[in-house]
Design a protein around this motif. Structure first.
Motif, short mmCIF file in Angstrom:
data_model
loop_
_atom_site.label_atom_id
_atom_site.label_comp_id
_atom_site.label_asym_id
_atom_site.label_seq_id
_atom_site.Cartn_x
_atom_site.Cartn_y
_atom_site.Cartn_z
N THR A 1 0.82 -1.22 0.00
CA THR A 1 0.00 0.00 0.00
C THR A 1 0.85 1.27 0.00
O THR A 1 0.69 2.13 -0.87
CB THR A 1 -0.97 -0.01 1.19
OG1 THR A 1 -1.84 -1.13 1.07
CG2 THR A 1 -1.80 1.27 1.24
N PRO A 2 1.78 1.47 0.97
CA PRO A 2 2.60 2.68 0.91
C PRO A 2 3.53 2.70 -0.31
O PRO A 2 3.87 3.79 -0.80
CB PRO A 2 3.40 2.64 2.22
CG PRO A 2 3.36 1.23 2.66
CD PRO A 2 2.04 0.69 2.20
N THR A 3 3.93 1.54 -0.83
CA THR A 3 4.74 1.52 -2.05
C THR A 3 3.95 2.06 -3.22
O THR A 3 4.47 2.81 -4.06
CB THR A 3 5.21 0.08 -2.35
OG1 THR A 3 5.93 -0.43 -1.23
CG2 THR A 3 6.13 0.05 -3.57
N ASN A 4 2.68 1.70 -3.28
CA ASN A 4 1.81 2.21 -4.34
C ASN A 4 1.58 3.71 -4.19
O ASN A 4 1.52 4.45 -5.18
CB ASN A 4 0.48 1.46 -4.29
CG ASN A 4 0.04 0.98 -5.66
OD1 ASN A 4 0.86 0.69 -6.51
ND2 ASN A 4 -1.25 0.89 -5.88
N LEU A 5 1.43 4.17 -2.95
CA LEU A 5 1.26 5.60 -2.71
C LEU A 5 2.53 6.36 -3.11
O LEU A 5 2.45 7.48 -3.63
CB LEU A 5 0.93 5.86 -1.24
CG LEU A 5 -0.46 5.39 -0.78
CD1 LEU A 5 -0.59 5.51 0.74
CD2 LEU A 5 -1.56 6.19 -1.45
N LEU A 6 3.69 5.77 -2.86
CA LEU A 6 4.95 6.39 -3.27
C LEU A 6 5.00 6.54 -4.79
O LEU A 6 5.47 7.55 -5.32
CB LEU A 6 6.12 5.54 -2.77
CG LEU A 6 7.53 6.05 -3.07
CD1 LEU A 6 7.76 7.42 -2.42
CD2 LEU A 6 8.57 5.05 -2.56
N TYR A 7 4.53 5.53 -5.50
CA TYR A 7 4.43 5.63 -6.96
C TYR A 7 3.58 6.83 -7.37
O TYR A 7 3.96 7.60 -8.26
CB TYR A 7 3.81 4.34 -7.52
CG TYR A 7 3.21 4.51 -8.90
CD1 TYR A 7 4.01 4.47 -10.04
CD2 TYR A 7 1.84 4.72 -9.06
CE1 TYR A 7 3.46 4.64 -11.30
CE2 TYR A 7 1.28 4.88 -10.32
CZ TYR A 7 2.10 4.84 -11.44
OH TYR A 7 1.55 5.02 -12.68
N ASN A 8 2.44 7.00 -6.71
CA ASN A 8 1.56 8.13 -7.03
C ASN A 8 2.25 9.47 -6.82
O ASN A 8 2.09 10.40 -7.62
CB ASN A 8 0.30 8.07 -6.17
CG ASN A 8 -0.78 7.20 -6.75
OD1 ASN A 8 -0.75 6.88 -7.93
ND2 ASN A 8 -1.73 6.80 -5.93
N VAL A 9 2.99 9.59 -5.73
CA VAL A 9 3.65 10.85 -5.40
C VAL A 9 4.64 11.24 -6.48
O VAL A 9 4.74 12.40 -6.89
CB VAL A 9 4.36 10.75 -4.03
CG1 VAL A 9 5.23 11.97 -3.77
CG2 VAL A 9 3.32 10.60 -2.91
N LEU A 10 5.38 10.25 -6.99
CA LEU A 10 6.38 10.55 -8.01
C LEU A 10 5.78 10.65 -9.40
O LEU A 10 6.20 11.47 -10.22
CB LEU A 10 7.48 9.47 -7.99
CG LEU A 10 8.73 9.76 -8.82
CD1 LEU A 10 9.39 11.05 -8.35
CD2 LEU A 10 9.72 8.60 -8.71
N ALA A 11 4.78 9.82 -9.69
CA ALA A 11 4.20 9.78 -11.04
C ALA A 11 3.27 10.95 -11.31
O ALA A 11 3.16 11.41 -12.45
CB ALA A 11 3.45 8.46 -11.24
N GLY A 12 2.58 11.43 -10.29
CA GLY A 12 1.55 12.46 -10.47
C GLY A 12 2.01 13.75 -11.13
O GLY A 12 1.33 14.26 -12.03
N PRO A 13 3.15 14.33 -10.73
CA PRO A 13 3.53 15.63 -11.30
C PRO A 13 3.70 15.65 -12.81
O PRO A 13 3.52 16.69 -13.44
CB PRO A 13 4.86 15.92 -10.58
CG PRO A 13 4.77 15.20 -9.30
CD PRO A 13 4.01 13.94 -9.61
N GLY A 14 4.06 14.52 -13.43
CA GLY A 14 4.23 14.51 -14.89
C GLY A 14 2.98 14.93 -15.62
O GLY A 14 2.99 15.84 -16.46
N GLY B 1 6.06 6.13 -14.22
CA GLY B 1 4.77 6.82 -14.22
C GLY B 1 4.91 8.31 -14.49
O GLY B 1 4.02 8.92 -15.11
N LEU B 2 6.01 8.92 -14.05
CA LEU B 2 6.26 10.35 -14.29
C LEU B 2 6.35 10.64 -15.78
O LEU B 2 5.72 11.57 -16.30
CB LEU B 2 7.54 10.77 -13.59
CG LEU B 2 7.96 12.24 -13.72
CD1 LEU B 2 7.00 13.14 -12.96
CD2 LEU B 2 9.39 12.44 -13.20
N ILE B 3 7.11 9.82 -16.48
CA ILE B 3 7.26 9.99 -17.93
C ILE B 3 5.96 9.64 -18.65
O ILE B 3 5.48 10.38 -19.52
CB ILE B 3 8.42 9.13 -18.45
CG1 ILE B 3 9.73 9.54 -17.78
CG2 ILE B 3 8.53 9.22 -19.98
CD1 ILE B 3 10.89 8.58 -18.05
N GLY B 4 5.38 8.49 -18.29
CA GLY B 4 4.15 8.06 -18.95
C GLY B 4 2.99 8.99 -18.71
O GLY B 4 2.17 9.21 -19.61
N GLY B 5 2.90 9.56 -17.50
CA GLY B 5 1.82 10.48 -17.20
C GLY B 5 1.89 11.74 -18.05
O GLY B 5 0.86 12.24 -18.53
#
Length: 265
Positions: free
Chosen positions: A49-62, A224-228
């Protein structure tokens, strides 16, 4: 859990491909990354769960940077959603650690929510209803309470909330150009708060299994940052009906996958 280069590359690739497809409809992709982490990357519970949230934090800004450049942010809607999701994600984190460690209930709940929503969105995309006077903007939705419920679910299972907010807001008639940036902004802020809450719980309880797997989460998030960013660029080139159908199809597909996993578990 040690992260070898094969696992890291698989995580980066998964984050990249998932976010390209989901960013145009306001979904970070974490809800689709979760089964990949559990079944392919073998991240244990409850650290997934927190690993997935960490993904969101980094991927979202893109995707968010791209949407900010394009304009169209509905700031009042975004503020109302965040006002609900922030307390919800903190509550969800405590529930996850101390009351709901297993994934089976989560899969059933998400499937029960997403399956009818996805089918409804697909039907609306294929047969758009005639808008009633003054309707079609979701003004009657209890936005803050919606945010609270979605934030709690996101805190429990690390999905950020965009995969639930997107179909609900789109189903209420809000244009996808408004739904996508609002849902992604809400997902980013909620995930940041959720990851911090899990970190504090891990420090307070000494539970290393509660902390995120940093290397894997950061690699998934880099993809996710690049893909987003790339996915957000595609949104204006895709018709509204196609975006709604894509969101509905993603919701139905995820619901079916989770139903199968819940039955087998």
């Amino acid at each position: 859990m040690e992260t070898g280069w094969q696992t890291g590359l698989a995580g980066f690739t998964a984050g990249l491909l998932i976010s390209i497809v989901t960013a145009p409809v306001g979904v970070s992709g974490a809800v689709f990354l979760l089964p990949v982490q559990l079944s392919v990357l073998h991240v244990p519970n409850p650290a997934v769960t927190p690993t997935n949230l960490l993904y969101n934090v980094l991927a979202g800004p893109g995707a968010l940077v791209r949407y900010l450049r394009q304009g169209g942010f509905d700031r009042p809607l975004t503020r109302l959603l965040i006002a609900g999701t922030l307390p919800g994600v903190v509550l969800g984190a405590f529930l996850r650690v101390f009351a709901l460690p297993g994934p089976r209930v989560f899969r059933l709940v998400v499937a029960a929510v997403l399956l009818p929503l996805g089918l409804w969105l697909c039907l609306r995309a294929l047969r758009p209803p005639r808008p009633a006077p003054g309707a079609g903007r979701g003004r009657n939705l209890p936005i803050r309470w919606l945010g609270l419920g979605v934030g709690t679910v996101g805190g429990i299972y690390g999905i950020g909330g965009g995969s639930l907010l997107g179909p609900i807001l789109a189903g209420a008639g809000i244009p996808m150009a408004t739904v996508a940036p609002a849902a992604l902004a809400c997902t980013f802020v909620t995930s940041l708060a959720g990851a911090g809450t899990y970190g504090l719980i891990a420090l307070a309880t000494g539970g290393t299994e509660i902390a995120p797997h940093w290397t894997l989460g950061l690699l998934c998030g880099a993809g996710g940052l690049i893909g987003g960013y790339l996915g957000a660029r595609l949104q204006r080139r895709i018709p509204e009906a196609a975006l709604r159908f894509l969101l509905g199809t993603l919701a139905v597909a995820l619901a079916v996958v989770y139903l199968i996993q819940a039955i087998r578990s």
